[in-house]
Design a protein around this motif. Structure first.
Motif, PDB file in Angstrom:
ATOM      1  N   GLN A  36      46.669  35.249  39.807  1.00 17.12           N
ATOM      2  CA  GLN A  36      47.556  34.103  40.030  1.00 17.12           C
ATOM      3  C   GLN A  36      47.784  33.842  41.512  1.00 17.12           C
ATOM      4  O   GLN A  36      47.698  32.704  41.969  1.00 17.12           O
ATOM      5  N   PHE A  37      48.095  34.884  42.289  1.00 13.30           N
ATOM      6  CA  PHE A  37      48.468  34.706  43.687  1.00 13.30           C
ATOM      7  C   PHE A  37      47.335  35.008  44.656  1.00 13.30           C
ATOM      8  O   PHE A  37      47.471  34.735  45.855  1.00 13.30           O
ATOM      9  N   GLU A  38      46.244  35.593  44.196  1.00 15.10           N
ATOM     10  CA  GLU A  38      45.047  35.921  44.957  1.00 15.10           C
ATOM     11  C   GLU A  38      45.278  36.957  46.050  1.00 15.10           C
ATOM     12  O   GLU A  38      44.366  37.281  46.799  1.00 15.10           O
ATOM     13  N   GLN A  39      46.505  37.474  46.178  1.00 17.65           N
ATOM     14  CA  GLN A  39      46.793  38.570  47.095  1.00 17.65           C
ATOM     15  C   GLN A  39      48.101  39.208  46.653  1.00 17.65           C
ATOM     16  O   GLN A  39      49.084  38.508  46.423  1.00 17.65           O
ATOM     17  N   ILE A  40      48.106  40.537  46.509  1.00 16.42           N
ATOM     18  CA  ILE A  40      49.346  41.234  46.184  1.00 16.42           C
ATOM     19  C   ILE A  40      49.443  42.486  47.048  1.00 16.42           C
ATOM     20  O   ILE A  40      48.439  42.986  47.569  1.00 16.42           O
ATOM     21  N   THR A  83      50.591  49.922  46.087  1.00 15.22           N
ATOM     22  CA  THR A  83      50.220  51.185  46.713  1.00 15.22           C
ATOM     23  C   THR A  83      48.701  51.314  46.764  1.00 15.22           C
ATOM     24  O   THR A  83      47.982  50.678  45.978  1.00 15.22           O
ATOM     25  N   VAL A  84      48.218  52.117  47.675  1.00 18.15           N
ATOM     26  CA  VAL A  84      46.770  52.273  47.855  1.00 18.15           C
ATOM     27  C   VAL A  84      46.092  52.825  46.590  1.00 18.15           C
ATOM     28  O   VAL A  84      45.067  52.285  46.159  1.00 18.15           O
ATOM     29  N   PRO A  85      46.627  53.867  45.919  1.00 17.31           N
ATOM     30  CA  PRO A  85      45.946  54.336  44.711  1.00 17.31           C
ATOM     31  C   PRO A  85      45.887  53.284  43.598  1.00 17.31           C
ATOM     32  O   PRO A  85      44.873  53.154  42.909  1.00 17.31           O
ATOM     33  N   LYS A  86      46.968  52.507  43.437  1.00 21.29           N
ATOM     34  CA  LYS A  86      46.939  51.454  42.422  1.00 21.29           C
ATOM     35  C   LYS A  86      45.928  50.387  42.790  1.00 21.29           C
ATOM     36  O   LYS A  86      45.212  49.872  41.921  1.00 21.29           O
ATOM     37  N   ALA A  87      45.838  50.037  44.066  1.00 18.64           N
ATOM     38  CA  ALA A  87      44.868  49.031  44.510  1.00 18.64           C
ATOM     39  C   ALA A  87      43.445  49.517  44.268  1.00 18.64           C
ATOM     40  O   ALA A  87      42.584  48.756  43.811  1.00 18.64           O
ATOM     41  N   LYS A  88      43.195  50.795  44.546  1.00 17.75           N
ATOM     42  CA  LYS A  88      41.847  51.338  44.355  1.00 17.75           C
ATOM     43  C   LYS A  88      41.460  51.380  42.878  1.00 17.75           C
ATOM     44  O   LYS A  88      40.291  51.203  42.536  1.00 17.75           O
ATOM     45  N   ASP A  89      42.418  51.628  42.005  1.00 12.75           N
ATOM     46  CA  ASP A  89      42.117  51.639  40.576  1.00 12.75           C
ATOM     47  C   ASP A  89      42.085  50.236  39.986  1.00 12.75           C
ATOM     48  O   ASP A  89      41.460  50.011  38.943  1.00 12.75           O
ATOM     49  N   LEU A  90      42.772  49.280  40.624  1.00 12.77           N
ATOM     50  CA  LEU A  90      42.804  47.903  40.125  1.00 12.77           C
ATOM     51  C   LEU A  90      41.516  47.149  40.457  1.00 12.77           C
ATOM     52  O   LEU A  90      41.097  46.283  39.689  1.00 12.77           O
ATOM     53  N   ARG A  91      40.883  47.485  41.583  1.00 12.95           N
ATOM     54  CA  ARG A  91      39.708  46.733  42.023  1.00 12.95           C
ATOM     55  C   ARG A  91      38.605  46.661  40.974  1.00 12.95           C
ATOM     56  O   ARG A  91      38.135  45.564  40.653  1.00 12.95           O
ATOM     57  N   PRO A  92      38.137  47.773  40.368  1.00 14.00           N
ATOM     58  CA  PRO A  92      37.068  47.629  39.375  1.00 14.00           C
ATOM     59  C   PRO A  92      37.501  46.861  38.132  1.00 14.00           C
ATOM     60  O   PRO A  92      36.679  46.176  37.505  1.00 14.00           O
ATOM     61  N   ILE A  93      38.770  46.927  37.778  1.00 11.15           N
ATOM     62  CA  ILE A  93      39.253  46.194  36.606  1.00 11.15           C
ATOM     63  C   ILE A  93      39.126  44.693  36.832  1.00 11.15           C
ATOM     64  O   ILE A  93      38.582  43.960  36.006  1.00 11.15           O
ATOM     65  N   VAL A  94      39.612  44.220  37.978  1.00  5.85           N
ATOM     66  CA  VAL A  94      39.593  42.781  38.258  1.00  5.85           C
ATOM     67  C   VAL A  94      38.173  42.298  38.517  1.00  5.85           C
ATOM     68  O   VAL A  94      37.807  41.191  38.106  1.00  5.85           O
ATOM     69  N   GLU A  95      37.354  43.121  39.167  1.00  7.07           N
ATOM     70  CA  GLU A  95      35.978  42.698  39.418  1.00  7.07           C
ATOM     71  C   GLU A  95      35.212  42.528  38.105  1.00  7.07           C
ATOM     72  O   GLU A  95      34.415  41.603  37.966  1.00  7.07           O
ATOM     73  N   SER A 148      49.346  48.437  30.434  1.00  2.00           N
ATOM     74  CA  SER A 148      50.209  47.284  30.670  1.00  2.00           C
ATOM     75  C   SER A 148      50.401  47.035  32.164  1.00  2.00           C
ATOM     76  O   SER A 148      50.388  45.893  32.621  1.00  2.00           O
ATOM     77  N   MET A 149      50.574  48.103  32.938  1.00  2.00           N
ATOM     78  CA  MET A 149      50.762  47.976  34.385  1.00  2.00           C
ATOM     79  C   MET A 149      49.540  47.331  35.031  1.00  2.00           C
ATOM     80  O   MET A 149      49.672  46.410  35.844  1.00  2.00           O
ATOM     81  N   PHE A 150      48.351  47.771  34.661  1.00  2.00           N
ATOM     82  CA  PHE A 150      47.152  47.199  35.258  1.00  2.00           C
ATOM     83  C   PHE A 150      46.910  45.765  34.782  1.00  2.00           C
ATOM     84  O   PHE A 150      46.400  44.939  35.539  1.00  2.00           O
ATOM     85  N   ALA A 151      47.287  45.466  33.541  1.00  2.00           N
ATOM     86  CA  ALA A 151      47.172  44.076  33.075  1.00  2.00           C
ATOM     87  C   ALA A 151      48.105  43.169  33.874  1.00  2.00           C
ATOM     88  O   ALA A 151      47.725  42.067  34.278  1.00  2.00           O
ATOM     89  N   ASN A 152      49.329  43.641  34.148  1.00  2.00           N
ATOM     90  CA  ASN A 152      50.271  42.851  34.934  1.00  2.00           C
ATOM     91  C   ASN A 152      49.826  42.717  36.382  1.00  2.00           C
ATOM     92  O   ASN A 152      49.947  41.635  36.974  1.00  2.00           O
ATOM     93  N   LEU A 153      49.302  43.791  36.961  1.00  2.00           N
ATOM     94  CA  LEU A 153      48.791  43.714  38.331  1.00  2.00           C
ATOM     95  C   LEU A 153      47.598  42.753  38.414  1.00  2.00           C
ATOM     96  O   LEU A 153      47.499  41.960  39.352  1.00  2.00           O
ATOM     97  N   ALA A 154      46.705  42.817  37.430  1.00  2.00           N
ATOM     98  CA  ALA A 154      45.545  41.927  37.424  1.00  2.00           C
ATOM     99  C   ALA A 154      45.978  40.479  37.272  1.00  2.00           C
ATOM    100  O   ALA A 154      45.442  39.582  37.941  1.00  2.00           O
ATOM    101  N   LYS A 155      46.961  40.240  36.408  1.00  2.00           N
ATOM    102  CA  LYS A 155      47.464  38.887  36.209  1.00  2.00           C
ATOM    103  C   LYS A 155      48.074  38.345  37.505  1.00  2.00           C
ATOM    104  O   LYS A 155      47.814  37.202  37.898  1.00  2.00           O
ATOM    105  N   SER A 156      48.866  39.145  38.193  1.00  2.00           N
ATOM    106  CA  SER A 156      49.475  38.723  39.452  1.00  2.00           C
ATOM    107  C   SER A 156      48.425  38.493  40.525  1.00  2.00           C
ATOM    108  O   SER A 156      48.515  37.535  41.302  1.00  2.00           O
TER     109      SER A 156
END
Length: 143
Positions: free
Chosen positions: A30-34, A37-49, A19-27
């Motif tokens: 939507q905003f194209e920049q959020i 934290t660095v670990p969350k950003a590193k784990d979010l990148r492959p999901i959104v790509e 759920s956290m990664f779905a919400n981060l990806a949605k944000s």
């Protein structure tokens, strides 16, 4: 040994993490920049790509998969109509992570994750603009 184990658990149950990664990806879409934290950003990148690559197919099946993963028709529409067309000729690497110092309360390393050719008008209200130089020098925050 950690053979074949990828990803961080973030001290959360799997449903909360998903759920956290779905919400981060949605944000992020939507905003194209959020800022996160660095670990969350590193784990979010492959999901959104992977979501952007799926959106580049622009089929009904891809749309239904995106709605399933993001849970939002508006975000899916933006991904298919705006972002997929913007990155149609790009084979990957749609995001960049810019480190942004440390959080005051717990000294956690913070970072901005953003799309490469993002629209500056899409940022949320009250957020500072982060400008990345051409030679990828450390970014400066301007009001």
């Amino acid at each position: 040994m950690r053979h074949g184990i990828s990803g961080r658990k973030f001290n959360r149950p799997s449903a909360h993490r998903k759920s956290m990664f779905a919400n981060l990806a949605k944000s992020l879409i939507q905003f194209e920049q959020i800022k996160t934290t660095v670990p969350k950003a590193k784990d979010l990148r492959p999901i959104v790509e992977k979501l952007v690559t799926l959106g580049k197919k622009n089929t009904l099946h891809a749309r239904r998969q995106l709605i399933s993963k993001l849970g939002s028709n508006e975000t899916t529409t933006k991904l298919l109509d705006v972002l997929a067309k913007r990155y149609a000729d790009r084979p990957g690497g749609y995001l960049r992570i810019i480190k942004a110092g440390y959080r005051y309360g717990d000294n956690a390393p913070m970072a901005y994750i953003e799309f490469i050719d993002r629209d500056p008008a899409a940022k949320p209200k009250g957020e500072k603009e982060v400008v990345a130089d051409e030679d990828m020098a450390p970014a400066t925050a301007t009001a």
